[in-house]
Design an enzyme around this catalytic site. Structure first.
Site, PDB file in Angstrom:
ATOM      1  N   TYR A  33      51.203  38.541  27.500  1.00  0.00           N
ATOM      2  CA  TYR A  33      51.845  39.479  28.415  1.00  0.00           C
ATOM      3  C   TYR A  33      52.075  38.842  29.765  1.00  0.00           C
ATOM      4  O   TYR A  33      51.565  37.747  30.036  1.00  0.00           O
ATOM      5  CB  TYR A  33      51.029  40.780  28.526  1.00  0.00           C
ATOM      6  CG  TYR A  33      49.759  40.691  29.348  1.00  0.00           C
ATOM      7  CD1 TYR A  33      48.680  39.911  28.942  1.00  0.00           C
ATOM      8  CD2 TYR A  33      49.633  41.405  30.541  1.00  0.00           C
ATOM      9  CE1 TYR A  33      47.522  39.855  29.698  1.00  0.00           C
ATOM     10  CE2 TYR A  33      48.478  41.347  31.301  1.00  0.00           C
ATOM     11  CZ  TYR A  33      47.428  40.570  30.876  1.00  0.00           C
ATOM     12  OH  TYR A  33      46.285  40.509  31.633  1.00  0.00           O
ATOM     13  N   LYS A 147      47.894  33.684  28.648  1.00  0.00           N
ATOM     14  CA  LYS A 147      47.750  35.074  29.097  1.00  0.00           C
ATOM     15  C   LYS A 147      47.847  36.020  27.902  1.00  0.00           C
ATOM     16  O   LYS A 147      48.867  36.676  27.678  1.00  0.00           O
ATOM     17  CB  LYS A 147      48.809  35.394  30.169  1.00  0.00           C
ATOM     18  CG  LYS A 147      48.479  36.648  30.972  1.00  0.00           C
ATOM     19  CD  LYS A 147      49.327  36.725  32.216  1.00  0.00           C
ATOM     20  CE  LYS A 147      49.239  38.050  32.919  1.00  0.00           C
ATOM     21  NZ  LYS A 147      47.885  38.429  33.360  1.00  0.00           N
ATOM     22  N   GLU A 179      36.654  32.815  37.609  1.00  0.00           N
ATOM     23  CA  GLU A 179      37.676  33.642  38.269  1.00  0.00           C
ATOM     24  C   GLU A 179      37.215  35.094  38.200  1.00  0.00           C
ATOM     25  O   GLU A 179      36.139  35.388  37.672  1.00  0.00           O
ATOM     26  CB  GLU A 179      39.046  33.461  37.592  1.00  0.00           C
ATOM     27  CG  GLU A 179      39.059  33.823  36.129  1.00  0.00           C
ATOM     28  CD  GLU A 179      40.378  33.519  35.419  1.00  0.00           C
ATOM     29  OE1 GLU A 179      41.436  33.487  36.065  1.00  0.00           O
ATOM     30  OE2 GLU A 179      40.332  33.340  34.191  1.00  0.00           O
ATOM     31  N   LEU A 204      43.042  31.455  34.225  1.00  0.00           N
ATOM     32  CA  LEU A 204      44.481  31.710  34.173  1.00  0.00           C
ATOM     33  C   LEU A 204      45.138  31.026  35.373  1.00  0.00           C
ATOM     34  O   LEU A 204      44.594  31.062  36.483  1.00  0.00           O
ATOM     35  CB  LEU A 204      44.766  33.219  34.222  1.00  0.00           C
ATOM     36  CG  LEU A 204      46.248  33.523  34.013  1.00  0.00           C
ATOM     37  CD1 LEU A 204      46.645  33.325  32.555  1.00  0.00           C
ATOM     38  CD2 LEU A 204      46.597  34.924  34.468  1.00  0.00           C
TER      39      LEU A 204
HETATM   40  N1  PMP Z   1      43.075  35.563  36.267  1.00  0.00           N
HETATM   41  C1  PMP Z   1      43.101  36.528  35.331  1.00  0.00           C
HETATM   42  C2  PMP Z   1      42.043  36.525  34.278  1.00  0.00           C
HETATM   43  C3  PMP Z   1      44.090  37.533  35.370  1.00  0.00           C
HETATM   44  O1  PMP Z   1      44.117  38.500  34.435  1.00  0.00           O
HETATM   45  C4  PMP Z   1      45.040  37.515  36.423  1.00  0.00           C
HETATM   46  C5  PMP Z   1      46.072  38.604  36.535  1.00  0.00           C
HETATM   47  N2  PMP Z   1      47.068  38.532  35.608  1.00  0.00           N
HETATM   48  C6  PMP Z   1      44.984  36.475  37.366  1.00  0.00           C
HETATM   49  C7  PMP Z   1      43.984  35.516  37.253  1.00  0.00           C
HETATM   50  C8  PMP Z   1      45.986  36.375  38.484  1.00  0.00           C
HETATM   51  O2  PMP Z   1      47.210  35.901  38.013  1.00  0.00           O
HETATM   52  P1  PMP Z   1      48.582  36.320  38.711  1.00  0.00           P
HETATM   53  O3  PMP Z   1      48.461  35.905  40.150  1.00  0.00           O
HETATM   54  O4  PMP Z   1      49.597  35.560  37.979  1.00  0.00           O
HETATM   55  O5  PMP Z   1      48.701  37.815  38.561  1.00  0.00           O
END
Ligand code: PMP
Length: 282
Positions: A33, A147, A179, A204
């Site tokens: 996603y 993701k 994270e 991620l």
């Molecule tokens: N880490 C994880 C585990 C996440 O789910 C997200 C949010 N999608 C992020 C980091 C932040 O990524 P982004 O800045 O692309 O939303």
């Protein structure tokens, strides 16, 4: 008024938007996603989200449901049909429906689903107040760079945080923060240096993380991409998270210990301001 949801070529009222019970997204969490924020009816940093989607699909050997330009066109159409000026656009691709079998089906057609959530994102009380986080072991699988919709463990962690009166959780592996449950974790050292974990399969590759790194470097703010411990974070001047829905949001306590003076710090607040100012150009 019900939303209009996109499902495999159709724009449907949400009550009518359905997928097969044999869809592998449902049976195996065999799906990826993306979430893009919407400000003034515009998708923020969307090209980067589409590039990451392509990478997630490639890593899982999942076919594109349609060409990426078509996905982008549908994204704009969903935002337009729902007249969302501020909020989020969710996009999900599954490997499609097939008789239940662990092995990938040879002939399944990927499913593509999109929906919006209208909500205030630029003005957020959590950003004014700052978040309290607890730390929990990172028990997710080891391809966190993809993701996928395997979000059960992050959900469990957010539930645990709520049960303990906190806003969210930071995940810890081998003594280091990986994270947040749904965001990237950052600290600000006493000399103003920003620290966030380096890219690998452990986290991620946040699109907001990427933009904030660029904004910081352009402003000659020192940045270190390396892991940090919970103790280092608790002793830092500030802490914050980044994500497409939270942008930059200060973290004011970790496991009950205040970070800095326990209030949102100038660096995190400044970076949030910069992000919102620059978002229109992303
Ligand atoms: N880490 C994880 C585990 C996440 O789910 C997200 C949010 N999608 C992020 C980091 C932040 O990524 P982004 O800045 O692309 O939303």
């Amino acid at each position: 008024m019900s939303r209009i949801v996109y499902v495999n070529g159709e724009y449907l009222p949400e009550e009518e938007a359905k997928l097969s019970v044999f869809d592998r997204g449902f049976l195996f969490a065999d799906a990826v996603y993306e979430v893009s924020s919407i400000i003034d009816g515009r998708l923020i940093d969307n090209q980067q989200h589409l590039l990451r989607l392509k990478r997630s699909l490639d890593e899982l050997n999942m076919a594109e449901p349609c060409p990426m330009e078509e996905i982008e066109r549908i994204q704009h159409e969903v935002v337009k049909r729902n007249a969302v000026s501020e909020g989020m656009l969710y996009l999900q691709v599954t490997r499609g429906a097939a008789d239940r079998d662990f092995n990938f089906p040879a002939d399944a057609r990927p499913s593509l689903v999109m929906f919006t959530q209208a909500k205030k994102v630029a003005e957020n009380p959590a950003a004014e107040r700052g978040l309290s986080v607890i730390t929990l072991p990172d028990l997710r699988w080891h391809r966190r760079d993809i993701k996928t919709v395997q979000l059960l463990y992050p959900s469990m962690c957010k539930e645990e945080a709520r049960a303990r009166g906190a806003d969210d959780a930071w995940l810890v592996e081998d003594g280091q923060v990986t994270e947040g449950t749904s965001n990237n974790a950052w600290i600000v050292l006493h000399d103003g240096t920003l620290v966030t974990r380096q890219l690998s399969t452990d986290i991620l590759h946040g699109i907001t993380r990427r933009a904030v790194l660029r904004f910081a470097r352009e402003r000659q703010i020192r940045v270190e991409e390396r892991p940090f411990t919970v103790e280092e974070a608790q002793g830092a001047r500030e802490a914050f998270i980044t994500s497409a829905s939270a942008f930059v949001t200060p973290v004011v306590s970790i496991d009950g210990k205040p970070v800095g003076d326990g209030r949102p710090g100038d660096t995190a607040r400044g970076l949030r301001g910069i992000y919102l100012e620059e978002a229109g150009k992303l």
